[in-house]
Design an enzyme around this catalytic site. Sequence first.
Site, PDB file in Angstrom:
ATOM      1  N   ASP A  15       0.833  -1.212   0.000  1.00  0.00           N
ATOM      2  CA  ASP A  15       0.000   0.000   0.000  1.00  0.00           C
ATOM      3  C   ASP A  15       0.868   1.263   0.000  1.00  0.00           C
ATOM      4  OD1 ASP A  15      -2.340   1.416  -0.017  1.00  0.00           O
ATOM      5  OD2 ASP A  15      -2.673   1.283   2.142  1.00  0.00           O
ATOM      6  N   ASN A  17       1.249   3.442  -2.805  1.00  0.00           N
ATOM      7  CA  ASN A  17       1.769   3.884  -4.106  1.00  0.00           C
ATOM      8  C   ASN A  17       1.199   5.253  -4.493  1.00  0.00           C
ATOM      9  OD1 ASN A  17       2.953   1.396  -4.214  1.00  0.00           O
ATOM     10  ND2 ASN A  17       1.593   0.541  -5.767  1.00  0.00           N
ATOM     11  N   ARG A  19      -0.087   7.680  -2.518  1.00  0.00           N
ATOM     12  CA  ARG A  19       0.439   8.761  -1.676  1.00  0.00           C
ATOM     13  C   ARG A  19       1.892   9.086  -2.034  1.00  0.00           C
ATOM     14  NH1 ARG A  19      -1.512   5.960   3.696  1.00  0.00           N
ATOM     15  NH2 ARG A  19      -2.007   4.339   2.168  1.00  0.00           N
ATOM     16  N   SER A  60      -7.072  -5.813  -6.176  1.00  0.00           N
ATOM     17  CA  SER A  60      -8.152  -6.461  -5.422  1.00  0.00           C
ATOM     18  C   SER A  60      -9.442  -6.457  -6.231  1.00  0.00           C
ATOM     19  CB  SER A  60      -8.379  -5.730  -4.098  1.00  0.00           C
ATOM     20  OG  SER A  60      -9.115  -4.549  -4.315  1.00  0.00           O
ATOM     21  N   GLU A  62     -11.994  -5.164  -5.445  1.00  0.00           N
ATOM     22  CA  GLU A  62     -12.608  -3.831  -5.272  1.00  0.00           C
ATOM     23  C   GLU A  62     -11.892  -2.759  -6.103  1.00  0.00           C
ATOM     24  OE1 GLU A  62     -11.923  -5.879  -2.484  1.00  0.00           O
ATOM     25  OE2 GLU A  62     -14.026  -6.484  -2.648  1.00  0.00           O
ATOM     26  N   ASN A  63     -10.681  -3.066  -6.583  1.00  0.00           N
ATOM     27  CA  ASN A  63      -9.908  -2.042  -7.310  1.00  0.00           C
ATOM     28  C   ASN A  63     -10.502  -1.659  -8.673  1.00  0.00           C
ATOM     29  OD1 ASN A  63      -6.614  -3.108  -6.078  1.00  0.00           O
ATOM     30  ND2 ASN A  63      -7.982  -1.516  -5.302  1.00  0.00           N
ATOM     31  N   ILE A 190      -7.179  -5.041   7.097  1.00  0.00           N
ATOM     32  CA  ILE A 190      -6.844  -6.241   6.321  1.00  0.00           C
ATOM     33  C   ILE A 190      -7.283  -6.111   4.860  1.00  0.00           C
ATOM     34  CG2 ILE A 190      -7.357  -8.742   6.160  1.00  0.00           C
ATOM     35  CD1 ILE A 190      -5.502  -7.924   8.516  1.00  0.00           C
TER      36      ILE A 190
HETATM   37  C1  FPP Z   1      -2.078   0.151  -3.177  1.00  0.00           C
HETATM   38  O1  FPP Z   1      -1.616   1.483  -3.214  1.00  0.00           O
HETATM   39  C2  FPP Z   1      -1.538  -0.574  -4.307  1.00  0.00           C
HETATM   40  C3  FPP Z   1      -2.268  -1.135  -5.297  1.00  0.00           C
HETATM   41  C4  FPP Z   1      -3.751  -1.075  -5.343  1.00  0.00           C
HETATM   42  C5  FPP Z   1      -1.655  -1.803  -6.433  1.00  0.00           C
HETATM   43  C6  FPP Z   1      -0.328  -2.439  -6.177  1.00  0.00           C
HETATM   44  C7  FPP Z   1       0.313  -2.586  -7.489  1.00  0.00           C
HETATM   45  C8  FPP Z   1       1.653  -2.593  -7.709  1.00  0.00           C
HETATM   46  C9  FPP Z   1       2.673  -2.552  -6.656  1.00  0.00           C
HETATM   47  C10 FPP Z   1       2.143  -2.626  -9.093  1.00  0.00           C
HETATM   48  C11 FPP Z   1       1.452  -3.676  -9.916  1.00  0.00           C
HETATM   49  C12 FPP Z   1       2.243  -4.922  -9.942  1.00  0.00           C
HETATM   50  C13 FPP Z   1       1.937  -5.942 -10.761  1.00  0.00           C
HETATM   51  C14 FPP Z   1       2.876  -7.092 -10.854  1.00  0.00           C
HETATM   52  C15 FPP Z   1       0.722  -5.961 -11.558  1.00  0.00           C
HETATM   53  P1  FPP Z   1      -2.667   2.650  -3.322  1.00  0.00           P
HETATM   54  O2  FPP Z   1      -2.775   3.050  -4.735  1.00  0.00           O
HETATM   55  O3  FPP Z   1      -3.961   2.268  -2.698  1.00  0.00           O
HETATM   56  O4  FPP Z   1      -1.950   3.767  -2.484  1.00  0.00           O
HETATM   57  P2  FPP Z   1      -2.638   4.900  -1.631  1.00  0.00           P
HETATM   58  O5  FPP Z   1      -3.350   4.212  -0.493  1.00  0.00           O
HETATM   59  O6  FPP Z   1      -1.485   5.725  -1.162  1.00  0.00           O
HETATM   60  O7  FPP Z   1      -3.565   5.654  -2.531  1.00  0.00           O
END
Ligand code: FPP
Length: 236
Positions: A15, A17, A19, A60, A62-63, A190
């Site tokens: 989590d 990315n 921010r 997920s 939900e994404n 979770i």
């Molecule tokens: C959560 O950060 C991260 C995700 C929903 C995606 C994770 C994806 C990767 C690390 C790259 C993809 C990798 C592959 C192999 C497909 P967020 O965006 O919810 O961060 P935030 O809570 O700060 O907004």
Amino acid sequence: MEEKNIPKHIAIIMDGNGRWAKERGKMRIFGHVNGYKRIYPIVKHCKDIGVKYVSLYAFSSENWSRPGLEVRGIMQILKNAIKQQIKKMGEEDLRFVVSGRVDELESTYKNLIDYATETTKNNKTITLNLCFNYGGRNEIIDATKKICEKVKCGEINIEDIDSALFSKNLYHPDIPDPELMIRTAGEMRISNYLLWEIAYSELYVTDIYWPDFTPEELDKAIESYSKRERRFGGLK
Ligand code: FPP
């Protein structure tokens, strides 16, 4: 670091990315691209210290509700990742599997996942379980449906259903439950991840955003884990 008590299976909620990108005045996908770059060093470090299974929450169920641009960006990362890393998976003796409703994905992604799964199926040193279009509740629902089918066709009786049988009907029954679950970026939840499998996992939450998560940070999580007393509901 003195590494005693290395978990066999580590699950990670990657989590922060978004921010991380926002702090740099960039679009969210920039955070995902940089988050993706953390995967290889972390999985490689896991392999080097003897971890046998790593589960990563990449997308997920939900994404899908995120903006189309972000969803398409993550799909593109998945596609490029498989194409670019398939050779390295062989060199690292890494088995690639996906947990999630792969059948719901467009055929390009589904075919690439099937190809990587098939190509790496005999690799033994470490298993990377990429959780994609994954939801913990969906996994439990899908396992329940499989069990109901088996009852319906007389393969098992209702009385046979216990937690061991239930586990055998999850997406990857050969993967043991994670001893350690790590969440980056500080949230204490979770988020529908591995709900069945984490019943007795140790949780470790760090404020570090995923694109800043290094093998040294992973060592800190393992160190914290290795000092804990796991009682599984019993007494020591
Ligand atoms: C959560 O950060 C991260 C995700 C929903 C995606 C994770 C994806 C990767 C690390 C790259 C993809 C990798 C592959 C192999 C497909 P967020 O965006 O919810 O961060 P935030 O809570 O700060 O907004």
